[in-house]
Every structure is written in C-alpha cells, then in structure tokens.
Design a protein around this motif. Structure first.
Motif: not given
Length: 115
Positions: A95-115
């Motif tokens: 099984r993968p280490a992260l779910t699709e939702q967790q991956l989406d959540d990570l990307v959403a948060y990381l997107g805030t770091l460049s602002k």
C-alpha cells in the motif's frame, strides 16, 4: 505505478499537519520549510518553499507521488507507488504511504509557502 497527474483541491491545514508529522509524511526529515532552515528540519533536499515557488501544483504532486519518474536515482520515497519497493515494513506492504487525499492536502499546503 499510480497515475498522479491530477491536482485537486486539498485542505491546507491537514497538509500543514501532515508535513509536520514525522511518523507519516517524513517531509521534514530531509527538507526544511524555508531556505533559512531550521535545526529541527532536514537539509538533504531542497527547501519546500522553493519547490512550491518553482513548480505548478500538478508538477509538485507528481514529484511527491513518485519522484523516480523524474530522477531514477532519487532517495525520496514514492509516496503513491509500491512498484519496485523492497524491505517494506509489513504494515505498509502493498500500500502507498499516502492516500490521494493526503497528497492533495500536502500540495495545497506547499502552495501556500511560495506566497
């Protein structure tokens, strides 16, 4: 290998918690959040804010899902793939280490770091 070209809306706060969680995402073992660094964060990989500043959300998502597609020699774990893995703990076998939702959540948060 799991296809991960989508970049759906994730939850920023869940993503923030996941980045900080050293038992699941393990992001901060290798990455710092910012270029300034932090003694409690890793320094083996690029700062996370730099990644969000230079990569689109779909590109960032694909790299977290399985960086081996871009760099076969990477040490970054494939968070959405189990192909080719060995010596995996029994609790994680097949099984993968992260779910699709967790991956989406990570990307959403990381997107805030460049602002």
């Amino acid at each position: 290998m799991v296809a991960c070209s989508r970049a759906e809306s994730g939850d920023i706060e869940r993503g923030r918690a996941l980045v900080a969680d050293r038992t699941q995402s393990l992001c901060l073992l290798c990455h710092a959040l910012t270029a300034a660094g932090d003694p409690n964060h890793g320094n083996l990989a690029p700062p996370l804010d730099a990644a969000a500043a230079r990569l689109s959300a779909p590109a960032l998502r694909e790299r977290i899902a399985d960086m081996r597609r871009f760099n076969p020699a990477t040490v970054m774990p494939p968070f959405r793939s189990t192909d080719g893995l060995r010596d995996v703990a029994p609790a994680w076998a097949g099984r993968p280490a992260l779910t699709e939702q967790q991956l989406d959540d990570l990307v959403a948060y990381l997107g805030t770091l460049s602002k």
